[in-house]
Motif scaffolding. Structure first.
Motif, PDB file in Angstrom:
ATOM      1  N   GLY A  87    -105.756 -85.679  73.621  1.00 51.80           N
ATOM      2  CA  GLY A  87    -106.953 -85.483  72.815  1.00 51.80           C
ATOM      3  C   GLY A  87    -107.710 -84.222  73.144  1.00 51.80           C
ATOM      4  O   GLY A  87    -108.792 -83.977  72.597  1.00 51.80           O
ATOM      5  N   ALA A  88    -107.173 -83.377  74.040  1.00 49.21           N
ATOM      6  CA  ALA A  88    -107.828 -82.121  74.395  1.00 49.21           C
ATOM      7  C   ALA A  88    -107.092 -80.959  73.727  1.00 49.21           C
ATOM      8  O   ALA A  88    -106.099 -81.152  73.033  1.00 49.21           O
ATOM      9  CB  ALA A  88    -107.851 -81.937  75.911  1.00 49.21           C
ATOM     10  N   GLU A  89    -107.594 -79.757  73.969  1.00 48.98           N
ATOM     11  CA  GLU A  89    -106.967 -78.580  73.375  1.00 48.98           C
ATOM     12  C   GLU A  89    -107.087 -77.397  74.318  1.00 48.98           C
ATOM     13  O   GLU A  89    -108.161 -77.118  74.863  1.00 48.98           O
ATOM     14  CB  GLU A  89    -107.614 -78.219  72.042  1.00 48.98           C
ATOM     15  CG  GLU A  89    -107.014 -76.975  71.386  1.00 48.98           C
ATOM     16  CD  GLU A  89    -107.758 -76.541  70.141  1.00 48.98           C
ATOM     17  OE1 GLU A  89    -107.306 -75.567  69.502  1.00 48.98           O
ATOM     18  OE2 GLU A  89    -108.801 -77.157  69.820  1.00 48.98           O
ATOM     19  N   LEU A  90    -105.974 -76.710  74.551  1.00 45.40           N
ATOM     20  CA  LEU A  90    -105.943 -75.429  75.236  1.00 45.40           C
ATOM     21  C   LEU A  90    -105.430 -74.409  74.231  1.00 45.40           C
ATOM     22  O   LEU A  90    -104.345 -74.593  73.663  1.00 45.40           O
ATOM     23  CB  LEU A  90    -105.011 -75.469  76.453  1.00 45.40           C
ATOM     24  CG  LEU A  90    -105.471 -76.291  77.663  1.00 45.40           C
ATOM     25  CD1 LEU A  90    -104.330 -76.443  78.651  1.00 45.40           C
ATOM     26  CD2 LEU A  90    -106.659 -75.627  78.325  1.00 45.40           C
ATOM     27  N   ALA A  91    -106.182 -73.351  73.993  1.00 40.92           N
ATOM     28  CA  ALA A  91    -105.782 -72.425  72.936  1.00 40.92           C
ATOM     29  C   ALA A  91    -106.098 -70.982  73.310  1.00 40.92           C
ATOM     30  O   ALA A  91    -107.037 -70.707  74.062  1.00 40.92           O
ATOM     31  CB  ALA A  91    -106.485 -72.788  71.627  1.00 40.92           C
ATOM     32  N   CYS A  92    -105.294 -70.066  72.782  1.00 43.38           N
ATOM     33  CA  CYS A  92    -105.501 -68.624  72.893  1.00 43.38           C
ATOM     34  C   CYS A  92    -105.335 -68.024  71.501  1.00 43.38           C
ATOM     35  O   CYS A  92    -104.395 -68.379  70.786  1.00 43.38           O
ATOM     36  CB  CYS A  92    -104.480 -67.970  73.821  1.00 43.38           C
ATOM     37  SG  CYS A  92    -104.571 -68.461  75.543  1.00 43.38           S
ATOM     38  N   PHE A  93    -106.218 -67.107  71.156  1.00 41.30           N
ATOM     39  CA  PHE A  93    -106.035 -66.387  69.893  1.00 41.30           C
ATOM     40  C   PHE A  93    -104.837 -65.446  70.003  1.00 41.30           C
ATOM     41  O   PHE A  93    -104.041 -65.311  69.079  1.00 41.30           O
ATOM     42  CB  PHE A  93    -107.300 -65.600  69.545  1.00 41.30           C
ATOM     43  CG  PHE A  93    -107.188 -64.811  68.280  1.00 41.30           C
ATOM     44  CD1 PHE A  93    -107.173 -65.449  67.046  1.00 41.30           C
ATOM     45  CD2 PHE A  93    -107.087 -63.422  68.320  1.00 41.30           C
ATOM     46  CE1 PHE A  93    -107.048 -64.717  65.874  1.00 41.30           C
ATOM     47  CE2 PHE A  93    -106.975 -62.686  67.155  1.00 41.30           C
ATOM     48  CZ  PHE A  93    -106.954 -63.331  65.932  1.00 41.30           C
ATOM     49  N   GLU A  94    -104.708 -64.795  71.163  1.00 36.49           N
ATOM     50  CA  GLU A  94    -103.547 -63.952  71.444  1.00 36.49           C
ATOM     51  C   GLU A  94    -103.082 -64.256  72.870  1.00 36.49           C
ATOM     52  O   GLU A  94    -103.903 -64.352  73.777  1.00 36.49           O
ATOM     53  CB  GLU A  94    -103.886 -62.464  71.340  1.00 36.49           C
ATOM     54  CG  GLU A  94    -104.216 -61.993  69.943  1.00 36.49           C
ATOM     55  CD  GLU A  94    -104.549 -60.512  69.914  1.00 36.49           C
ATOM     56  OE1 GLU A  94    -104.460 -59.870  70.987  1.00 36.49           O
ATOM     57  OE2 GLU A  94    -104.909 -60.006  68.843  1.00 36.49           O
ATOM     58  N   LYS A 116    -106.408 -63.999  75.121  1.00 37.09           N
ATOM     59  CA  LYS A 116    -107.626 -63.554  74.449  1.00 37.09           C
ATOM     60  C   LYS A 116    -108.264 -64.723  73.709  1.00 37.09           C
ATOM     61  O   LYS A 116    -107.578 -65.519  73.080  1.00 37.09           O
ATOM     62  CB  LYS A 116    -107.302 -62.429  73.468  1.00 37.09           C
ATOM     63  CG  LYS A 116    -108.526 -61.830  72.785  1.00 37.09           C
ATOM     64  CD  LYS A 116    -108.141 -60.685  71.865  1.00 37.09           C
ATOM     65  CE  LYS A 116    -109.375 -60.104  71.185  1.00 37.09           C
ATOM     66  NZ  LYS A 116    -109.007 -59.020  70.242  1.00 37.09           N
ATOM     67  N   ASP A 117    -109.598 -64.826  73.809  1.00 40.55           N
ATOM     68  CA  ASP A 117    -110.354 -65.909  73.181  1.00 40.55           C
ATOM     69  C   ASP A 117    -109.825 -67.261  73.656  1.00 40.55           C
ATOM     70  O   ASP A 117    -109.392 -68.110  72.861  1.00 40.55           O
ATOM     71  CB  ASP A 117    -110.287 -65.812  71.657  1.00 40.55           C
ATOM     72  CG  ASP A 117    -110.977 -64.573  71.120  1.00 40.55           C
ATOM     73  OD1 ASP A 117    -111.910 -64.102  71.788  1.00 40.55           O
ATOM     74  OD2 ASP A 117    -110.574 -64.080  70.057  1.00 40.55           O
TER      75      ASP A 117
END
Length: 349
Positions: A60-67, A82-83
């Motif tokens: 239910g979590a999120e790890l994210a990168c724009f780049e 990035k981001d």
């Protein structure tokens, strides 16, 4: 056509040319093998990052990168995100502009992490978004196969504020450092060291406060690896506590220093008895003012009690006062004199 000869007139052996050829071939093989190994390891690291993101999503979590970039050939792995955004299952989030992590190929269990501001954080509920900027942030993180074993972090010129009202409640510092490690004498205990310089909270005319906290939490070292040990807080009968070997605050020529054990019982009120040494006691309020919200009466009340009821003395040739600060039952006292009522850290009981 004549064969090249040495100064003595003897021909150069063809064997030497063969050695150079063998050496060049060996170098090419090593370079090719190292390149293949590095790119294989890179693929593995990239797959592990994807796996971590997938596991976070399943929870239910999120790890994210724009780049996202993974480089560093030939001797390092350098991850650039990035981001970067982390969202928890309850609606909270944390983000920074850029996150970088670097590890040497031959020592992958030691990672250097850097982050670029701005930062934003939010926890579920009605709380506002908390934001921050800084000049630089770097952390040294050491691992074993079981998890984290040591953390050293340094941040320069941080500024923390609320998006609702940036001017009110603003906190600034020149530098701040945090160090966590298992205690060398008792590896199950956790050593904690926190320091900062130039702390200010909303008053630009304040000269700033410097602070140093050095302490130990009994049985807490396994927390670094994500394990809650059975012996946590064993030395304080299961009550959350930190044994302070040194706690010092200073502003200008004035300072307050103490030591002792700070406990947090189930009612949420901090408790403990601390021998205070106040140098330039008439400025004690200035020393601790940045640790409290504006208009809080405790700094002035503490200063008044120290000056009125403390034992006058000298330290290093400077006027000083010795006193005992007692925290108990939601009340702070100097000797027998109440100087402030405290709030429970757990909220309303």
């Amino acid at each position: 056509m004549t064969r090249e000869k040495t100064p003595a007139g003897t021909p150069l052996p063809k064997r030497r040319n063969r050695k150079y050829a063998y050496l060049a071939t060996a170098v090419a093989v090593v370079i090719g093998g190292w390149s293949a190994a590095w790119y294989t390891a890179r693929s593995y690291v990239d797959a592990e990052i994807n796996k971590a993101m997938e596991l976070a999503a399943q929870g239910g979590a999120e790890l994210a990168c724009f780049e996202r970039e993974l480089g560093g050939f030939p001797f390092r792995f350098e991850l650039r995100c990035k981001d970067f955004v982390l969202r928890d299952p309850f609606g909270g989030f944390f983000s920074v502009a850029t996150l970088r992590a670097v590890a040497l190929v031959y020592n992958p269990m030691h990672v250097i992490i850097e982050a670029d501001s701005p930062m934003a954080a939010f926890r579920s509920g009605d709380s506002p978004i908390q934001e921050a900027t800084w000049g630089s942030f770097r952390a040294s993180v050491r691992f074993t196969t079981q998890g984290l074993t040591k953390l050293d972090a340094v941040i320069e010129t941080p500024r923390f504020f609320s998006s609702d009202n940036p001017a009110q409640g603003e906190v600034t510092m020149a530098t701040a450092e945090l160090h966590l490690r298992p205690a060398p004498e008792q590896p199950t205990d956790l050593d904690v060291a926190l320091s900062f310089t130039g702390l200010k909270t909303g008053d630009p005319t304040h000269p700033g406060t410097d602070g140093l906290l050095v302490g130990t939490v009994s049985g807490a070292a396994p927390l670094l690896t994500g394990t809650i040990p059975l012996g946590l807080f064993a030395a304080t009968d299961g009550v959350p506590a930190i044994a302070l070997s040194q706690l010092r605050l200073a502003s200008g020529e004035a300072s307050l220093s103490t030591s002792g054990t700070l406990k947090l019982p189930s009612d949420g009120y901090l408790t403990g008895e601390f021998p205070l040494v106040a140098i330039q006691p008439e400025q004690s309020g200035q020393v601790i003012a940045p640790l409290f919200p504006p208009a809080t009466p405790f700094p002035e009340a503490l200063q008044g009690a120290l000056v009125s009821f403390g034992k006058k003395t000298e330290h290093d040739g400077k006027p000083a006062i010795d006193a005992t600060l007692t925290l108990s039952g939601g009340t702070a006292r100097i000797g027998m004199l109440p100087v402030a009522q405290m709030q429970s850290l757990y909220g309303d009981q």
